[in-house]
Design an enzyme around this catalytic site. Sequence first.
Site, short mmCIF file in Angstrom:
data_model
loop_
_atom_site.label_atom_id
_atom_site.label_comp_id
_atom_site.label_asym_id
_atom_site.label_seq_id
_atom_site.Cartn_x
_atom_site.Cartn_y
_atom_site.Cartn_z
N SER A 66 1.20 -1.11 0.28
CA SER A 66 -0.34 -0.06 -0.34
C SER A 66 0.61 1.35 -0.22
CB SER A 66 -0.68 0.15 1.46
OG SER A 66 -0.10 0.66 2.43
N ASP A 67 0.12 2.68 -0.51
CA ASP A 67 1.10 3.30 -0.22
C ASP A 67 0.73 3.67 1.41
OD1 ASP A 67 2.47 5.56 -0.44
OD2 ASP A 67 1.65 6.80 -3.01
N TRP A 68 1.95 4.95 1.50
CA TRP A 68 1.55 5.12 3.08
C TRP A 68 0.27 5.47 3.69
CZ3 TRP A 68 6.62 7.14 5.98
CH2 TRP A 68 6.05 7.54 7.49
#
Length: 751
Positions: A287-289
């Site tokens: 995932s992104d942050w």
Amino acid sequence: MHKKILLALVFSGINYGAIAQKARPANTRSVDERLNQLLAQMTLEEKVGQLNQYTSDRLATGPLTENSSKYEDIKTGKVGSMLNVRGAKDTRMVQELAMRSRLKIPLLFGLDVIHGYRVTFPIPLAEASSWDMKAIETSARVAAAESAAAGIHWTFAPMVDIARDPRWGRVMEGAGEDTYLGSMIAKARVKGFQGKQLGDLDAVMACVKHFAAYGAAIGGRDYNSVEMGDRTLWETYLPPFKAALDAGAATFMNSFNDLNGIPATGNSYLQRDILKGKWGFTGFVVSDWGSIKEMIPHGFAKDPAQAAEIAIKAGSDMDMEGRAYITSLVKLVNDKKVDVAIIDDAVRRILRKKFELGLFDDPYRFSNEAREKKELNSYANRAKARDVAKRSIVLLKNDGQLLPLSKNTKTIAVIGPLGKSNIDMMGFWSVKWDNDKLVSVYEGLENKLGKNTRLLYAKGCGITDTSKSGFAEAVATAKQADVVIMAVGEAYDMSGEAKSKANIHIPGVQEELVKAVQATGKPVVVLTMSGRPMIFNWIADNAKAILHTWWLGSEAGNAIADVLFGDYDPAGKLTMSFPRSEGQIPVYYNHKSTGRPSPTDLAGSYRSGYLDMPNSPRYAFGYGLSYTTFELSDLKLDKKAFVDTDSITVTCNLKNIGKYAGEEVVQLYLQDIVASVTRPVQELKGFEKVSLKPGESKSIKFVINKEMLSFYDQQMKWTAEPGEFKLMIGNSSDHITLRTNFELTDRSANQ
């Protein structure tokens, strides 16, 4: 980082990955055998731990979540990866924590190595302007070798989002507006990062981002929604991702945006159907942050547990700094809401990469302080950075052949807020270092000219100043000089993530400073610096010479001096159109026609266009001048028609008719004139970068086949339709000098 905890650890000869290796020596057993045995030994909690990624507090690149127990979690097998831990010493110390866990499964260390690690290269959008795949691959190769020597296994690059809106700050991370060129650059960067094979000590895993369509965020606002039809998604935005996958990319990152109402993090169509299904991707998706939990404010999940359920089912394997998986997945499996087979698949994908990196054989193999000291910031690496930097500079204007400057010039004034700036040369998404050596424009000129030339300096104004109090000093300084070099533009942190801007003009009163200095009558060369296309209409109309130098990294000043004084003939070409006004955005070269196209660049009566400005951008895709002059001629086709099993060979001649040695990018564009779906007015389908001495010429060859003519038809079938095509060759999208037509014929009609 909690140094007291880390320094208390003592290396004790642990049998690395004991569970995975104890049956027989590792070199006699396949990765699948070792992986299966390890997976069979893991508890559900340990499996979920492998899907959990935490950040170091020291180098956070997003909003931090308080977690004082993160290092204890590593020792108990609840963490599979750490990001923002860097350096051979620190990565070794944190890895020692993982070696105290029951199964001693090594951690992956990830870092945003976007355009260099210790040596900073030009920002990716600048590198793209080189149109030089070898240079781009070299940049990634050096970044990989340096970061791998510092204990890093994984970079969160390349960003391959197609971007047509310069208001979006993250354009600086990508390759621009074109799908074909973006796909070529995606391949080059993956090859550079990953080298010959994963596990080599000079290679890191690439992470292709952001999957998918993030570059089309509405209004250019970061994290914003995307609305897009399937044809645009498949033809324009997905190909660079597929190209990166075909180049062997180890991992993918999903994106913050929702696509047609479905957040990418929880989008099964993107991650399961396309990436892991149709494309057969065998790596893992991170995932992104915090983007898993961010499905809650999206209004797509009610709480972290539901967000975790949606994301894991959709194909998001690792939770970056979101803590949704570690707090929810065990219960979701026990409650029969998530099948453990889904967890096993995600864990298997992550562990496979750890095996491929050789971390089960030696978890510290990348954390070698002696190798780190030798590799980082070497003379050879800085020389490569300087070479890539000079190739990234774009000459926008050179009236009266003001450039190149003579090295015998007696007095040069450097004026502008970026003239002596060091930090702004690094650009956004750079790895920061204490006492970093970044070469400013002023220092680059000093290095080039020595004591032969007197250098003067005046700041004139700050980057965002509204005050003109420094103008008088700048004007007085300019009057003493034979030539003035003005350095204006953005600060390094004005483009990048969360750096969207509605106003992309040169900030503050910098353009007025240029106007005041030019009024002295002195020859003025303007250096514009930014991480995005900017608007500077007065400078564009009135300055004699303009170089767009982006943010060029560690060797910026030296590379700029190389170009200013003709030691390198600028050959950069823009990969994003520069608008005349924000009102034109999005503006890009490969647009569709309309039922009422304007016959000129200005709007005609009841024609598609603006009343107050031309339709065209200020500087078009592919644009970039040279100190020398090139001539294209002798366009020939080996046939004027072909069937889809055949091809056409196109040749033309390029000659350097100027007085400088230089490089030219010959660009091939095509247009499908009549099709079952409207097609762009032109599409880049090939290019060749050629180096020629004065008077030298070279024959250029392109081969046109069915694939180059294909598109998604009304039934979303990838096909090439028989018909007539325009062929256009030039040195930019708006400067076509060779034209002809050819035909794709129906095979059945020829039988």
